[in-house]
Design an enzyme around this catalytic site. Structure first.
Site, PDB file in Angstrom:
ATOM      1  N   TYR A  71       0.701  -1.104   0.018  1.00  0.00           N
ATOM      2  CA  TYR A  71       0.194  -0.034  -0.074  1.00  0.00           C
ATOM      3  C   TYR A  71       0.811   1.248   0.195  1.00  0.00           C
ATOM      4  CZ  TYR A  71      -3.806   3.373   0.960  1.00  0.00           C
ATOM      5  OH  TYR A  71      -4.530   4.454   0.855  1.00  0.00           O
ATOM      6  N   PHE A 123      -6.234  21.625 -25.060  1.00  0.00           N
ATOM      7  CA  PHE A 123      -6.560  19.983 -25.099  1.00  0.00           C
ATOM      8  C   PHE A 123      -7.817  19.738 -24.551  1.00  0.00           C
ATOM      9  CE2 PHE A 123      -6.674  15.438 -24.117  1.00  0.00           C
ATOM     10  CZ  PHE A 123      -7.095  15.085 -25.547  1.00  0.00           C
ATOM     11  N   THR A 124      -8.775  18.852 -24.677  1.00  0.00           N
ATOM     12  CA  THR A 124     -10.228  18.716 -24.145  1.00  0.00           C
ATOM     13  C   THR A 124     -10.003  18.393 -22.529  1.00  0.00           C
ATOM     14  OG1 THR A 124     -10.078  16.564 -24.721  1.00  0.00           O
ATOM     15  CG2 THR A 124     -11.098  17.820 -26.192  1.00  0.00           C
ATOM     16  N   ASP A 214       2.663  20.308 -20.622  1.00  0.00           N
ATOM     17  CA  ASP A 214       1.792  18.825 -20.804  1.00  0.00           C
ATOM     18  C   ASP A 214       2.785  17.960 -21.759  1.00  0.00           C
ATOM     19  OD1 ASP A 214       0.458  16.735 -21.703  1.00  0.00           O
ATOM     20  OD2 ASP A 214      -1.426  17.951 -22.236  1.00  0.00           O
ATOM     21  N   LYS A 257       0.871   7.728 -23.434  1.00  0.00           N
ATOM     22  CA  LYS A 257       1.214   7.702 -24.677  1.00  0.00           C
ATOM     23  C   LYS A 257       2.824   7.484 -24.887  1.00  0.00           C
ATOM     24  CE  LYS A 257      -2.770  10.352 -24.649  1.00  0.00           C
ATOM     25  NZ  LYS A 257      -3.733  10.252 -23.591  1.00  0.00           N
ATOM     26  N   ARG A 381     -12.548  15.086 -35.569  1.00  0.00           N
ATOM     27  CA  ARG A 381     -11.973  16.113 -34.874  1.00  0.00           C
ATOM     28  C   ARG A 381     -12.630  17.365 -35.647  1.00  0.00           C
ATOM     29  NH1 ARG A 381      -9.946  14.739 -29.623  1.00  0.00           N
ATOM     30  NH2 ARG A 381     -12.255  14.254 -29.735  1.00  0.00           N
ATOM     31  N   PHE A 448     -19.182  13.975 -28.891  1.00  0.00           N
ATOM     32  CA  PHE A 448     -18.822  13.150 -29.910  1.00  0.00           C
ATOM     33  C   PHE A 448     -18.652  11.650 -29.426  1.00  0.00           C
ATOM     34  CE2 PHE A 448     -14.532  12.953 -27.790  1.00  0.00           C
ATOM     35  CZ  PHE A 448     -14.494  14.157 -26.934  1.00  0.00           C
TER      36      PHE A 448
HETATM   37  O1  PLI Z   1      -5.816  10.261 -21.249  1.00  0.00           O
HETATM   38  P1  PLI Z   1      -5.163  10.791 -20.244  1.00  0.00           P
HETATM   39  O2  PLI Z   1      -6.100  11.230 -19.151  1.00  0.00           O
HETATM   40  O3  PLI Z   1      -4.260   9.886 -19.916  1.00  0.00           O
HETATM   41  O4  PLI Z   1      -4.275  11.967 -20.659  1.00  0.00           O
HETATM   42  C1  PLI Z   1      -4.972  13.269 -21.137  1.00  0.00           C
HETATM   43  C2  PLI Z   1      -4.252  14.093 -21.999  1.00  0.00           C
HETATM   44  C3  PLI Z   1      -3.671  15.109 -21.852  1.00  0.00           C
HETATM   45  N1  PLI Z   1      -3.025  15.873 -22.745  1.00  0.00           N
HETATM   46  C4  PLI Z   1      -3.041  15.327 -23.972  1.00  0.00           C
HETATM   47  C5  PLI Z   1      -2.237  16.208 -25.113  1.00  0.00           C
HETATM   48  C6  PLI Z   1      -3.789  14.297 -24.531  1.00  0.00           C
HETATM   49  O5  PLI Z   1      -3.519  13.879 -25.717  1.00  0.00           O
HETATM   50  C7  PLI Z   1      -4.443  13.599 -23.466  1.00  0.00           C
HETATM   51  C8  PLI Z   1      -5.048  12.463 -23.760  1.00  0.00           C
HETATM   52  N2  PLI Z   1      -5.213  12.046 -25.282  1.00  0.00           N
HETATM   53  C9  PLI Z   1      -6.224  11.112 -25.700  1.00  0.00           C
HETATM   54  C10 PLI Z   1      -7.051  10.273 -24.972  1.00  0.00           C
HETATM   55  C11 PLI Z   1      -5.942  11.098 -27.345  1.00  0.00           C
HETATM   56  O6  PLI Z   1      -6.874  10.241 -27.632  1.00  0.00           O
HETATM   57  O7  PLI Z   1      -5.407  11.958 -27.749  1.00  0.00           O
END
Ligand code: PLI
Length: 464
Positions: A71, A123-124, A214, A257, A381, A448
């Protein structure tokens, strides 16, 4: 331009579903012509996103067997901390379940209602967390980023003039930090130059404003710098990345990513006070500060992935896949955002389907038609993703009406890319036969994901 050969070989394979055209047409109709609503076992080549879709290496799978599921004080946390300190250069690390968990912590600690948060395009999830904390996002990216035809090599750059104007207008005391994305997803995966980061740092330091990256696709950004920026050809991606991060005070990271894992993220900072406060918030929303919502094994896989992401051969191949797909499509005359970025090719649906108005949803129609044509899944998009203006209730009409063709890391081969490119090129030949769509179910939030549509003509891809 040719693609580099893979710097890895295949040890395990996953069977892909191969549906007939009739089955695909039935599937996309059942999904309401929304690629998000397809089942993945109806998809042949899944280019919806590069998020959480990477293939892990043998070393990462082996690392998972070293999961220490304590933990608190798990050794995997300390390995993750070592990787972040070494590769990013930040002192303090807090694991989170994914990138938005880190965005939540950073936004709630630094933003007070009425603050302004400049960023190089939104970014969203990042903007949503800033707004949730009472902040106002201000776009300070250079104008070229909004022009699909501009071939500026660093389209992600911050406009120093826009940033300076913002400081003059609202006062730097009302700007808690600059959010600096590397690369910029919604601009097409476009990089920021080292020179621009240096100048942005100088400007922010003069006004006492911290910079939080970011860093979601930071290794891809470092690779573009190596290839495009003067004096960087002989430097390693790891060396460039360390310099990039030295211009910031910390970062949020979606490990899904560039860190090559299927789940995970982190917040990193050099600010000891911020770190102390973050350890309290993370406990409330994610978990104890040494696991932050992750299993020990997932932290270990990320610790290894962080070292793999800066391997020069890996990242050169990764970006060359995207470039190969872009060049193939460009050769076939398919309109796209230029230059091709680090993680995806963005099709310019507005010129691809020039016979449709934006109200006839060209990007949504193109994504659905590409699936029906080939079993390839991509993402809209455009006007559907942009949603409605909360003030007027009207659709927002973004200048960029795009279909994102996103490449997962280490997953698909050149053969797959050829299928994708040929399908898009074939569709381009019969573009006049593609029908527009109308929305028949519209969710109030992030529409979307679950909106449903119907073709305006009898068939999505007709016969004349
Ligand atoms: O999906 P997360 O919560 O691990 O990360 C959010 C996120 C933050 N910044 C940027 C630049 C992103 O591209 C992002 C997530 N992107 C997704 C899910 C995509 O399909 O691009």
């Amino acid at each position: 331009m040719d693609m580099l050969a893979e710097p890895y070989r295949i040890k395990m394979v996953e069977k892909l579903p191969m549906l007939s055209r009739r089955e695909r047409e039935a599937a996309i109709a059942r999904a309401g012509y929304n690629t998000f609503l397809l089942r993945s076992d109806e998809v042949y080549i899944d280019l919806l996103t590069d998020s959480g879709t990477s293939a892990m290496s043998d070393d990462q799978w082996a690392a998972m067997m070293h999961g220490d599921e304590a933990y608190s004080g798990s050794r995997n946390f300390f390995n993750l901390q070592d990787s972040v300190r070494e590769i990013y250069g930040f002192k303090h690390v807090i694991p989170t379940h994914q990138g938005r968990g880190a965005e939540h912590i950073l936004s709630s600690l630094l933003i007070k209602p009425g603050d302004y948060i400049p960023g190089n395009m939104y970014f969203t999830t990042t903007r949503a967390h800033q707004e949730r904390a009472g902040g106002i996002f201000v776009d300070v990216i250079i104008d070229e980023a909004h022009d699909p035809a501009s071939d500026h090599p660093f389209k992600g750059n911050v406009s120093l003039e826009k940033l300076e104007n913002l400081f003059a207008k609202v006062g730097p005391e009302n700007v808690p930090y600059l959010s600096l994305a590397v690369t910029v997803n919604l601009a097409g995966g476009q990089p920021v130059s080292l020179e621009n980061m240096r100048q942005t740092r100088e400007l922010c330091s003069r006004h006492g404003v911290p910079i939080y990256f970011d860093a979601t696709r930071c290794a891809e950004n470092a690779y573009f710098i190596q290839q495009r920026e003067e004096g960087c050809k002989e430097r390693s991606v790891a060396d460039i990345l360390l310099e990039m991060m030295s211009y910031g005070d910390g970062c949020t990271m979606s490990g899904k990513k560039d860190c090559l894992v299927n789940i995970g993220g982190f917040l990193a900072t050099n600010d000891g006070d911020l770190y102390e406060s973050a350890t309290e918030i993370v406990t409330l929303f994610e978990g104890f500060p040494t696991y932050g919502g992750l299993a020990g094994r997932d932290m270990e896989a990320m610790a290894v992935g962080i070292r793999e992401m800066v391997d020069d051969d890996y990242i050169a191949h990764r970006v060359s896949q995207v470039r190969y797909l872009g060049s193939y499509l460009e050769g076939a005359g398919v309109p796209l955002v230029k230059p091709v970025g680090g993680h995806a090719v963005f099709l310019d649906a507005r010129s691809f389907l020039a016979h449709l108005t934006q109200d006839e949803l060209p990007a949504q129609s193109l994504a659905a038609a590409l699936y029906a044509e080939s079993g390839v899944r991509t993402m809209e998009r455009g006007v559907v993703s942009a949603g409605r203006d909360p003030e007027t209730g009207q659709h927002r009409y973004p200048r960029l009406e795009l279909v994102r063709v996103t490449l997962p890391r280490r997953v698909y081969t050149r053969g797959h890319l050829d299928v994708v490119a040929e399908a898009a090129a074939t569709l381009y030949q019969k573009r006049d036969q593609i029908s527009g769509l109308r929305m028949v179910h519209e969710p109030a939030v992030l529409r979307f994901f679950t909106a449903r549509f119907e073709p305006l003509k009898e068939n999505l891809v007709g016969s004349e």
